[in-house]
Every structure is written in structure tokens, then in C-alpha cells.
Design a protein around this motif. Structure first.
Motif, PDB file in Angstrom:
ATOM      1  N   VAL A 202       0.875  -1.233  -0.081  1.00 42.79           N
ATOM      2  CA  VAL A 202       0.137   0.006   0.130  1.00 42.79           C
ATOM      3  C   VAL A 202       0.969   1.332  -0.137  1.00 42.79           C
ATOM      4  O   VAL A 202       1.338   1.681   1.088  1.00 42.79           O
ATOM      5  CB  VAL A 202      -0.889   0.224   1.157  1.00 42.79           C
ATOM      6  CG1 VAL A 202      -1.796   1.358   1.247  1.00 42.79           C
ATOM      7  CG2 VAL A 202      -1.852  -1.369   1.241  1.00 42.79           C
ATOM      8  N   PRO A 203       1.108   1.960  -1.154  1.00 40.77           N
ATOM      9  CA  PRO A 203       1.724   3.219  -1.249  1.00 40.77           C
ATOM     10  C   PRO A 203       1.423   4.065   0.034  1.00 40.77           C
ATOM     11  O   PRO A 203       2.438   4.656   0.337  1.00 40.77           O
ATOM     12  CB  PRO A 203       1.289   3.774  -2.461  1.00 40.77           C
ATOM     13  CG  PRO A 203       1.237   2.544  -3.331  1.00 40.77           C
ATOM     14  CD  PRO A 203       0.407   1.484  -2.440  1.00 40.77           C
ATOM     15  N   GLY A 237      -5.327   3.272  -1.120  1.00 42.48           N
ATOM     16  CA  GLY A 237      -4.348   3.542  -1.093  1.00 42.48           C
ATOM     17  C   GLY A 237      -3.220   3.302  -1.885  1.00 42.48           C
ATOM     18  O   GLY A 237      -1.957   3.514  -1.696  1.00 42.48           O
ATOM     19  N   GLY A 238      -3.823   3.032  -2.890  1.00 46.04           N
ATOM     20  CA  GLY A 238      -2.760   2.834  -4.252  1.00 46.04           C
ATOM     21  C   GLY A 238      -2.355   1.351  -4.434  1.00 46.04           C
ATOM     22  O   GLY A 238      -1.604   1.243  -5.268  1.00 46.04           O
ATOM     23  N   ALA A 239      -3.007   0.367  -3.625  1.00 49.29           N
ATOM     24  CA  ALA A 239      -2.398  -1.005  -3.707  1.00 49.29           C
ATOM     25  C   ALA A 239      -2.713  -1.545  -5.050  1.00 49.29           C
ATOM     26  O   ALA A 239      -1.908  -2.365  -5.505  1.00 49.29           O
ATOM     27  CB  ALA A 239      -3.497  -1.779  -2.635  1.00 49.29           C
ATOM     28  N   SER A 240      -3.637  -1.309  -5.795  1.00 49.29           N
ATOM     29  CA  SER A 240      -4.016  -1.966  -7.212  1.00 49.29           C
ATOM     30  C   SER A 240      -3.250  -1.454  -8.241  1.00 49.29           C
ATOM     31  O   SER A 240      -3.313  -1.909  -9.302  1.00 49.29           O
ATOM     32  CB  SER A 240      -5.383  -1.835  -7.367  1.00 49.29           C
ATOM     33  OG  SER A 240      -6.015  -0.505  -7.429  1.00 49.29           O
ATOM     34  N   ILE A 241      -2.287  -0.370  -8.139  1.00 47.04           N
ATOM     35  CA  ILE A 241      -1.437   0.300  -9.091  1.00 47.04           C
ATOM     36  C   ILE A 241      -0.132  -0.003  -8.903  1.00 47.04           C
ATOM     37  O   ILE A 241       0.696   0.555  -9.562  1.00 47.04           O
ATOM     38  CB  ILE A 241      -2.001   1.716  -9.259  1.00 47.04           C
ATOM     39  CG1 ILE A 241      -1.769   2.531  -8.142  1.00 47.04           C
ATOM     40  CG2 ILE A 241      -3.222   1.953 -10.079  1.00 47.04           C
ATOM     41  CD1 ILE A 241      -0.454   3.240  -7.777  1.00 47.04           C
ATOM     42  N   LEU A 242       0.339  -0.809  -7.492  1.00 48.87           N
ATOM     43  CA  LEU A 242       1.440  -0.779  -7.324  1.00 48.87           C
ATOM     44  C   LEU A 242       2.234  -2.010  -8.118  1.00 48.87           C
ATOM     45  O   LEU A 242       1.655  -2.916  -8.428  1.00 48.87           O
ATOM     46  CB  LEU A 242       1.745  -1.114  -5.969  1.00 48.87           C
ATOM     47  CG  LEU A 242       3.147  -1.356  -5.212  1.00 48.87           C
ATOM     48  CD1 LEU A 242       3.919   0.022  -5.466  1.00 48.87           C
ATOM     49  CD2 LEU A 242       3.194  -1.737  -3.798  1.00 48.87           C
TER      50      LEU A 242
END
Ligand SMILES: NC(=O)c1ccc[n+]([C@@H]2O[C@H](COP(=O)([O-])OP(=O)(O)OC[C@H]3O[C@@H](n4cnc5c(N)ncnc54)[C@H](O)[C@@H]3O)[C@@H](O)[C@H]2O)c1
Length: 248
Positions: A202-203, A237-242
Motif C-alpha cells: 500500500v503506497p 491507498g494505491g494498492a491496485s496500481i503498485l
């Protein structure tokens, strides 16, 4: 009747007794909606002004009863938030057919039926919001039934968005990532999601809160999203684009 003397706007939130659903009930009451929660259990902390119906989302009669309660006194049905969900984690090879069916009944079929019951009771513009999940598009071991149901929910909202656009019905989903609720606490207790592993994915470097998901749901329910339909809004929190997990 609403505070401004007009007919109220009713919303049903399934699974409003705790977690993300409870935060959504609170946020929608604050925005002036007449809110009815349909949950298997009594609420952990009732929000003043909300109505709590004890019932099961797998029962079409219970869904209809909740919609009726939300539209009492002439209130108009403004939205259905299909939030109730559950998980039976574990290796698929060991999952009983009964457990598979139970997950599908709550996490997929009841979302479809919630949408259908709301559509049948529409009396003006209607917003349907399903609560999907990060695992509807990202793969995690030991959550195959849950992930398959959530992936199907993502497809369901796209199909219904097209099918019901001409009826004035918008259909969207919110896809939460790792949110601090009873559901994720249970997963942590089972050793399925350590905080350290989650934070590496999670970024924004933390679990989300139920209120942060409720804010996204309120956006999709209300008049600030009138040109949004068929969307699956990641709130993670950006998890799916990391790409690679973060080393901190
Ligand atoms: N917590 C997370 O990290 C997370 C992540 C992604 C998606 N979600 C999704 O968010 C939604 C809410 O999850 P949560 O974390 O608040 O879970 P939770 O377990 O804290 O709350 C779920 C609520 O749904 C109710 N419910 C379950 N089955 C029901 C049924 N058959 N009929 C009526 N009510 C029922 C429960 O009684 C409970 O009050 C679920 O759809 C879940 O899949 C949660």
C-alpha cells in the motif's frame, strides 16, 4: 419528510450494523438521507436517526422490506448500497461446496438481488452502489470464492449500468483495499494478512478506515456523480496500481 420540508430521499445500506456499512449509514444520515440498514445483527453502535432492520440479504422479502422502510412517509428511493459481505477463507481444494455457495449467495447473488429490488421500486433517478473489493481484480491465495464473487460484482455493475442507463439508474462499485474492520481483523487473526505485508503493498502505508470508504460511497450515491456509471472506484491507498512491493 426531509429537513427542508420536501419528500425525503431514502437509502438502504445492507450490512449497516458494523464496519464499512456502519460508517456509510453515519455519513448518509449526516447528508440528510433517510437511511435504513439491513443486517443479520443489531448494530454495534446505532446512529441516531437511522433505522435498523434485522434481516438477511439472501432473502428477497427482507430486501423488499428494507426498501419499503426507506420509502415510508413518501420518501423517494435515492440509492441502494449493497455492502453486506462475508468470507470463508481457505484453500479452494478444502472448501466445501456449501461454503462456496454461501459466499456466492451473500457476495454476488444478494448484490444482484439488492440491485433488482431497488430497480423495481425506482421512482426517479436511482443510484446503486455495490461494495466490491481489491480482490475482485487482484489475486490472493485462500480467497478464491470471495475473489470470484467480487470479480463478478465488477462485471455485474458494468452490465447493469448499460442495461439500466435509459431507466435513470446509475450502477457503480467501490473496491476497498485493506480496511481496518472486523473482516480484516479476522483475516489477520487467521494469519492471512500480516500488517507488514499489507503495508508493503500500500503506497499510502496504512490500512484505510471505514469512513474513507463511506466517503467514496457517498460520492457515488449523491448528486456529485450524476455522470458516473459503470465505474469500479478503487479506494485502496494505491494498492491496485503498485508494481513491486515497497521495501520500507
Ligand atoms: N474490510 C476490508 O478490508 C474490505 C476490503 C474489501 C472489501 N470489503 C467489503 O466491504 C464490505 C463490508 O465489509 P466490512 O469489512 O465492513 O465487514 P464486516 O464483517 O465488519 O461487516 C459486514 C456486515 O455485513 C453483515 N452481513 C453479513 N452477511 C449478511 C447477510 N447475509 N445479511 C445481512 N447482513 C449481513 C454483517 O452482519 C456485518 O454487520 C463487504 O462487502 C466486504 O467484502 C472489505
Amino acid at each position: 419528510m426531509s429537513a427542508d420540508g420536501g419528500p425525503g430521499r431514502g437509502v438502504v445500506v445492507t450490512g449497516g450494523g458494523q464496519g464499512i456499512g456502519a460508517a456509510t449509514v453515519q455519513a448518509l444520515v449526516q447528508e440528510g438521507y433517510r437511511v435504513v440498514s439491513l443486517d443479520l445483527a443489531e448494530p454495534t453502535a446505532a446512529v441516531p436517526g437511522a433505522t435498523y432492520v434485522v434481516g438477511d440479504v439472501t432473502s428477497t422479502d427482507d430486501l423488499r422490506g428494507a426498501v419499503q422502510a426507506a420509502t415510508e412517509d413518501g420518501a423517494r428511493l435515492a440509492a441502494m448500497v449493497a455492502n453486506a459481505g462475508m468470507n470463508r477463507p481457505g484453500p479452494l481444494a478444502d472448501l466445501s461446496r456449501q461454503d462456496w455457495d454461501a459466499v456466492m449467495a451473500v457476495d454476488l447473488t444478494a448484490v444482484m438481488e439488492s440491485a433488482r429490488v431497488a430497480h423495481a421500486h425506482r421512482d426517479g433517478p436511482l443510484s446503486i452502489v455495490a461494495v466490491s473489493s481489491y480482490s475482485g481484480s487482484m489475486a490472493l491465495a485462500n480467497r478464491t470464492a470471495y475473489g470470484a464473487a467480487k470479480g463478478a460484482v465488477n462485471s455485474l455493475v458494468r452490465h447493469l449500468a448499460v442495461e439500466w442507463a435509459s431507466d435513470g439508474v446509475r450502477v457503480n462499485a467501490v473496491a476497498p483495499g485493506f480496511i481496518d474492520t472486523e473482516l480484516s481483523r479476522r483475516a489477520r487473526a487467521l494469519g492471512l494478512q500480516s500488517e507488514q505485508v499489507v503495508r508493503a503493498r500500500v503506497p499510502l502505508d496504512r490500512y484505510g478506515t471505514p469512513a474513507e470508504i463511506a466517503d467514496a460511497i457517498c460520492f457515488l450515491v449523491g448528486d456529485r456523480s450524476t455522470y458516473v456509471t459503470g465505474a469500479v472506484l478503487a479506494v485502496d491507498g494505491g494498492a491496485s496500481i503498485l508494481g513491486l512491493p515497497l521495501e520500507r
